[in-house]
Structure formats: structure tokens, C-alpha cells
Design a protein around this motif. Structure first.
Motif, PDB file in Angstrom:
ATOM      1  N   UNK A   7      -5.838   4.969  -9.868  1.00 29.08           N
ATOM      2  CA  UNK A   7      -5.402   3.654  -9.374  1.00 29.08           C
ATOM      3  C   UNK A   7      -5.805   2.510 -10.296  1.00 29.08           C
ATOM      4  N   UNK A   9       0.805   1.530  -3.690  1.00 23.34           N
ATOM      5  CA  UNK A   9      -0.627   1.794  -3.539  1.00 23.34           C
ATOM      6  C   UNK A   9      -1.477   0.610  -4.003  1.00 23.34           C
ATOM      7  N   UNK A  10      -1.070  -0.571  -3.586  1.00 26.31           N
ATOM      8  CA  UNK A  10      -1.796  -1.777  -3.951  1.00 26.31           C
ATOM      9  C   UNK A  10      -2.189  -2.559  -2.707  1.00 26.31           C
ATOM     10  N   UNK A  11      -3.304  -3.255  -2.819  1.00 26.56           N
ATOM     11  CA  UNK A  11      -3.708  -4.175  -1.763  1.00 26.56           C
ATOM     12  C   UNK A  11      -4.137  -5.475  -2.412  1.00 26.56           C
ATOM     13  N   UNK A  12      -3.708  -6.572  -1.841  1.00 26.73           N
ATOM     14  CA  UNK A  12      -4.010  -7.864  -2.427  1.00 26.73           C
ATOM     15  C   UNK A  12      -4.631  -8.766  -1.362  1.00 26.73           C
ATOM     16  N   UNK A  14      -4.000   2.448 -13.595  1.00 24.18           N
ATOM     17  CA  UNK A  14      -2.606   2.094 -13.389  1.00 24.18           C
ATOM     18  C   UNK A  14      -2.432   0.587 -13.281  1.00 24.18           C
ATOM     19  N   UNK A  15      -3.338  -0.008 -12.537  1.00 24.76           N
ATOM     20  CA  UNK A  15      -3.261  -1.454 -12.351  1.00 24.76           C
ATOM     21  C   UNK A  15      -3.344  -2.175 -13.676  1.00 24.76           C
ATOM     22  N   UNK A  58      -4.060  -8.928  -8.687  1.00 25.99           N
ATOM     23  CA  UNK A  58      -4.790 -10.063  -9.229  1.00 25.99           C
ATOM     24  C   UNK A  58      -6.117  -9.584  -9.785  1.00 25.99           C
ATOM     25  N   UNK A  84       2.590   7.000 -10.032  1.00 22.50           N
ATOM     26  CA  UNK A  84       2.243   7.055  -8.614  1.00 22.50           C
ATOM     27  C   UNK A  84       1.910   8.448  -8.137  1.00 22.50           C
ATOM     28  N   UNK A 131       0.841  -1.195   0.000  1.00 22.05           N
ATOM     29  CA  UNK A 131       0.000   0.000   0.000  1.00 22.05           C
ATOM     30  C   UNK A 131       0.880   1.251   0.000  1.00 22.05           C
ATOM     31  N   UNK A 187      -1.708   8.829  -7.879  1.00 22.33           N
ATOM     32  CA  UNK A 187      -2.317   8.106  -6.761  1.00 22.33           C
ATOM     33  C   UNK A 187      -3.770   7.692  -6.996  1.00 22.33           C
ATOM     34  N   UNK A 188      -4.600   8.004  -6.029  1.00 21.57           N
ATOM     35  CA  UNK A 188      -5.920   7.389  -5.949  1.00 21.57           C
ATOM     36  C   UNK A 188      -6.746   7.392  -7.243  1.00 21.57           C
TER      37      UNK A 188
END
Lengths: 213, 421
Positions: free
Chosen positions: B99, A34-37, B102-103, B147, B92, A30, B95-96
Motif C-alpha cells: 500500500x 484501497x485509500x483513506x483520506x 503504491x501511494x 495527501x 491493486x 477504500x 493490496x495491503x
């Protein structure tokens, strides 16, 4: 690595410790990506990430070492504490057992790291408030009594994650500044009274200042 | 036991050339078992060269190896990773709000880097192993990846698939025949089987070959069925005897750890349906209880997967492979798979138990061996790591602890295990 990445004034090594499954890896991802898994794999041994942030007018590169929480790995992970200037001791607010053993983690830490290391107690998973088993006041009091910084976070919804890392990095920075004023060592700064020779994290002319314990 | 192939392509250790690594007065570093038996590198090389025989069903693996060894490809990939990283750094800043975007960018790019590797795997397959499946399984591999896709049910089970390729090459067919003859008994010559397995076991006979090589099944063909029955019964007697104790005070820590680890395995080929999770939990818990010297250690859980996947392949038809749902197998079959996986995993762990006992001496020893090996075959890399104070334990611990399960695609692990048995 881009060249911007290389321009920093300090490298701070910070370790993440605490029981298995409290969310250390997600706190790190995070903060750095800035990732959550939800089902991130178990950490085996140690993994690390970095992120560069601004503290005052100094560029600080946080090198964060994420360690495995499993007991069996201790013999090996304890070696990773060497040279750390900060530590986040993480527990899960919904599992009292992970808080009960914070003492043991602190002992482990002080056994292997410098006494001057900045330590922050982190109660993670505040998004699961309805399942809370550790009252915030209790953890806060424990932290105060033991001279630890304290914060509650949620790696899932991002609450306080940024703040937790920033706070500890600032605290380390201030400690370093104070040390710098007192010390006549010039560019190399150490939080400890005795500075071992080989733990300096980065030493090139380009990098104005390195921190080692 | 594990046969080491370390350094098969490289000159043997010469203490004179590597004086820096050995402190005066200390014993020379231990050399791999295989090396001890041979006096020259040439002998060693000829002993092991058959592991790299061309033309077998290893083609796909060799393709991967070749791709990996191609400097241009390596550099290109490295470059892409760096580019990707820099791009991410920039991103980055947003940010939010960016998000999600970006993923997607990240996973798409990383997949394309990865895809080269995965694609070369599926080239060996006729048709059914679709790129979609390969893509999503490749995404499961690196833990740092977000994922975003649902893993296919049993996509990598395409592994069993190649055996039904309509046109087996003549050579493949003759190899398969050799295996079948050996396995048919009446007494399988295990040394011969081991020798033959060195260059890979055809998928169709892999379950039986593994069971024999691990010592789970007897060489005598007439005793095999009764042994299987007895061992399966024995395993479920353990389950009966111990499994209820998982919530007892002295075992609950073990069970709790296994229970929280299994959902975090995300194996690339298995969707962890409740049924699969239960099977893994039982196997691991029973093993831990019966091996108190090490108990359960993270990493051991990964060692169940290859056995489980290989043994599932024993029971499924080719057309089921693509979208196979493990829990649709009859209860009895699942029990057989579970017991067989337990026993074979136990046999494997018997040989490496010091990997998981206190302070993990087995791992430390193997990491030291790796260090010695790298210093010998690629001094430049060794010196570079040393200069930057990178310790081998920092990056190679997981390689040894999980027998490369986290580092290479499952297919490659399974192929490697053909030589471990």
C-alpha cells in the motif's frame, strides 16, 4: 482503460447515500483504490468510481455512485438513483442523528429507484467504538425489520469494507440469476418487472450481459 | 455581475444547424447576457478579444491555456493518466503489503503529470516560488490524491509575489499606473476600472480593485475609509448578535455542517490553522443566517478562499510571502480581512443566489447553457457524451457550484474573478 477492464459479464450500478460526513467517499475510495483520506473534500453533486470483482465465475463491474449528503443537493442527486440496482445507506455509528434519518433516506431512495433495488444499511466508523452512539443490535434489528442487509464497517481500518461491497454485489447477482431463470429475455436482465428502455448501462456485443432496472 | 465570455472564440448559435437540440415549439435556448447585446459574432469577438490581450501579467495564465490547448500535450497527459491507471489496477492485486509503496508511486506520477501545469505558473515568478511549494500545492488539488505531504503554510501566496518582481516590464508598469490613477479618485470610474480589469488586475492593486468593483467600497475616495470602518463595525456587530446562536436548536444544523466542511476544504494555499478555521466559520455562519432563502450550501465555503487570500496579500511584505503564517498577523488586521472577505463574498453571492436556493435553479440553468455551448462548438464531443448517456449535470454540477474552485489552481480562479467583479 486497459482491455482487461472491459471484459465483464455484468455492470451493477450501486449508489452510496446517507448524511454528510458519515464517510461515504472514504468507503468508496477504500473499496476501489484501497485509500483513506482523513480530510477528503466534501462531495459536490456526484462522483463515481468502479471496481471489477469476481462473483462466482462471473466478472462483475461495480459502478459506484458517491452522492453528496447535503440536503440542498437532493433535488439533483435523486436523479442519480435512476438505474441503480443496489444502494448502501450509510450512517455514522458515533452520531445518532445520522442514524435517525435513515428512514428519510430510504423513503428518498424508494421514491426514485426501483422497488426491487437491493439495499444495505451500513454503520460506518467502528474504529471509533469508544464514541459509539448507535448500538449494533438496534441497527441490526431495524435492518431486519425493513428487509435490508446490514454490516458495520470502518473505512479507516478497512474492517468489513470489502465484505460490505461483496455481499451486496453477490445479492444483486443472485437476484439477477433468479430473474434470468424466470425470464426469457435472453441476455438483457432486469430486476424490475417493467424494463425502461434507456437505462441499460452498456450495450456492446463484447459484453455478454447488462443489467438495468 | 458576471460577464460571460462563453463562446468568445466560436461561431454564434445557429438554430438551423442545431435543429436537434431545440424541440419544435420550444424557445431557443437562452444565450449569454453579452451575446444578447451584439448582433454578430464579429462584434462579440471584438468586444471580448481584449480579455486575451498578450503581454500583461496574464502571461503565466496564457501559458497554461496554451499548454492545455496543445493537442500533443493533452494526448500525452491523457496517455499518462491511462498508463498510470492501468498500472494502479495491476498494483491493486498486491493490496495491503504494498500500500505505502503504491501511494508513493501514484503521487509521484500524478505530480509529474500535474507539474507541467504548475511549473508554467511559477515560470512567471522570479525565483522565490519554489518548485517544492508548487508540487505540494498541486497535490492538494485533486481530491483523489493521497495527501502524503504537509501543505506549505501559504505557498500560493507567491501570487502576491510577482508584483514585487524587480523588473516590471514597461507595459506592466504602465498598466499598474493606469490602475493606480483610476483608484486614486477622486471618483473612480467603475466602468473604466471594469474595462481595465477585464485583462487582469495587477496583484498590487487587486485588493482595492476587487473591493471597488464588487460595490463594497464607494467610488468616492474620500468616503472609502469611513465606509470600511462602518462596514467592518457592522460585520462584527452581526457576529456579536448572531454567532452565539450557532448552538441553538434552529441553527445548530447550519453550524454543524459548516464546522465539518471547513476541515474538508483543504485549500491549496492555506493551512487551516485554528485561527483561519474560526474566521471561515464565522463568515459562513453569519452569511447563512442572514440569507435564509439559501442558507449554507457546500460550495459556498470555497468562495471565501479567493477573497481571503487576496486580502491577506494586502498586509504582508514580500519577504514574508513564502512561509507566511496567517495567524501571526495582528488581531486587528485579521479582523479587517475577515470583514472585507465577508462583505465581498456577500456581494458576489447576491448575484448568484439562485445557485443555492431550493433545487438550485441557477446551476441547472448554467449547466444547460454549457450543454448548449458544447453542442454548438464541439458537436462531436456533445454527441459522444450523449451516446454514452453522460449527463452534463453529472460532471459540470461542481464546476458551477464551486465556481471552478475545485477544478483550476487558485491563481487561475483569482484571475478569472478579475472579470467577474
Amino acid at each position: 482503460m486497459g482491455s482487461a477492464e472491459e471484459d465483464y459479464n455484468f455492470v451493477f450500478k450501486v449508489v452510496l447515500i446517507g448524511e454528510s460526513g458519515v464517510g461515504k467517499t472514504n468507503l468508496l475510495s477504500r473499496f476501489t483504490r484501497n485509500e483513506f483520506n482523513h480530510d477528503s473534500r466534501t462531495t459536490i453533486g456526484v462522483e463515481f468510481s468502479t471496481r471489477t470483482i469476481l462473483v462466482g465465475d462471473a466478472v462483475v463491474k461495480a459502478q459506484i455512485w458517491d452522492t453528496a449528503g447535503l440536503e440542498r443537493y437532493r433535488a439533483i442527486t435523486s436523479a442519480y438513483y435512476r438505474g441503480a440496482v443496489g444502494a448502501l445507506v450509510v450512517f455514522d455509528i458515533t452520531k445518532h442523528q445520522t442514524y435517525d434519518v435513515v428512514d428519510r433516506w430510504l423513503k428518498e431512495l424508494y421514491d426514485h429507484a426501483e422497488a426491487s433495488i437491493v439495499v444495505m444499511l451500513v454503520g460506518n466508523k467502528t474504529d471509533l467504538a469508544q464514541a459509539r452512539e448507535v448500538p449494533m443490535e438496534e441497527a441490526k434489528m431495524f435492518a431486519d425489520n425493513n428487509g435490508l442487509l446490514f454490516v458495520e464497517t470502518s473505512a479507516l481500518d478497512s474492517t468489513n469494507v470489502e465484505q460490505a461491497f461483496e455481499t451486496i454485489l453477490k445479492e444483486i447477482f443472485h437476484k439477477v440469476q433468479k430473474q434470468k431463470q424466470r425470464s426469457s429475455q435472453g441476455n438483457t436482465v432486469s430486476l424490475a418487472s417493467e424494463s425502461p428502455e434507456s437505462t441499460t448501462l452498456a450495450q456492446t456485443e463484447k459484453r455478454p450481459c447488462c443489467v438495468a432496472l | 455581475s458576471i460577464q460571460h465570455v462563453y463562446g468568445a472564440q466560436h461561431p454564434p448559435f445557429d438554430p438551423l444547424l442545431h435543429g436537434t437540440l431545440i424541440k419544435p415549439g420550444s424557445k431557443p435556448p437562452t444565450t449569454p447576457v453579452k451575446l444578447k447585446k451584439v448582433s454578430t459574432f464579429q462584434e462579440f469577438e471584438s468586444n471580448t478579444s481584449d480579455a486575451w490581450d498578450l503581454g500583461d501579467d496574464d502571461d503565466e495564465l496564457l501559458a497554461i491555456a496554451a499548454e492545455n490547448l496543445n493537442t500533443e500535450v493533452v494526448m500525452e497527459t491523457a496517455h499518462k493518466v491511462i498508463q498510470n491507471h492501468s498500472k494502479l489496477q495491476e498494483q491493486h492485486k498486491f493490496q495491503e503489503e504494498h500500500l505505502q509503496e503504491e501511494k508513493q508511486v501514484e503521487s509521484a506520477e500524478l505530480t509529474s503529470v500535474d507539474n507541467r501545469l504548475v511549473k508554467s505558473v511559477s515560470e512567471g515568478h522570479t525565483s522565490s516560488s519554489s518548485d517544492n511549494a508548487s508540487e505540494s500545492s498541486s497535490m492538494q488539488r485533486s481530491q483523489s490524491l493521497p495527501q502524503t505531504s504537509t501543505p506549505p503554510l501559504v505557498s500560493g501566496m507567491g501570487d502576491c509575489n510577482t508584483s514585487v518582481t524587480p523588473a516590471l516590464t514597461e507595459r506592466e508598469a504602465s498598466r499598474l499606473d493606469k490602475f493606480k490613477q483610476l483608484l486614486a479618485g477622486p471618483n473612480t470610474d467603475l466602468e473604466e476600472l471594469r474595462k481595465l480589469s477585464w485583462s487582469g488586475i495587477p496583484k498590487r492593486v487587486r485588493p482595492s480593485a476587487w473591493k471597488l468593483l464588487s460595490g463594497y467600497l464607494p467610488a468616492n475616495v474620500d468616503r472609502r475609509e469611513s465606509t470600511l470602518q462602518r462596514k467592518r463595525k457592522e460585520y462584527f456587530a452581526f457576529v456579536e448578535q448572531y454567532y452565539d446562536s450557532r448552538n441553538d436548536e434552529n441553527h445548530q444544523d447550519t453550524y454543524r455542517q459548516i464546522h465539518i466542511d471547513i476541515p474538508r476544504m483543504s485549500p491549496e494555499v492555506l493551512r487551516l490553522q485554528p485561527k483561519v478555521t474560526e474566521i471561515f466559520e464565522r463568515i459562513l455562519f453569519i452569511w447563512a443566517i442572514r440569507h435564509p432563502a439559501s442558507g449554507y450550501v457546500q460550495g459556498i465555503n470555497d468562495l471565501v478562499t479567493p477573497f481571503f487570500v487576496v486580502f491577506v496579500c494586502e498586509y504582508i511584505e514580500e519577504e514574508e510571502v513564502e512561509n507566511f503564517d496567517v495567524s501571526s498577523l495582528p488581531e486587528e488586521v485579521l479582523q479587517n480581512i475577515e470583514a472585507d472577505s465577508y462583505w465581498c463574498m456577500s456581494k458576489l453571492l447576491d448575484g448568484i443566489q439562485d445557485n443555492y436556493t431550493f433545487a438550485q435553479p441557477g446551476i441547472q440553468k448554467k449547466v444547460k447553457m454549457l450543454e448548449e455551448l458544447v453542442s454548438r462548438i464541439d458537436e462531436q464531443v456533445h454527441r459522444h457524451l450523449d451516446q454514452h448517456e453522460v449527463k452534463y449535470l453529472q460532471f459540470a454540477f461542481r464546476w458551477m457550484n464551486n465556481l471552478l474552485m475545485r477544478e483550476v489552481p487558485l491563481q487561475c480562479t483569482i484571475r478569472l474573478w478579475d472579470t467577474y467583479q
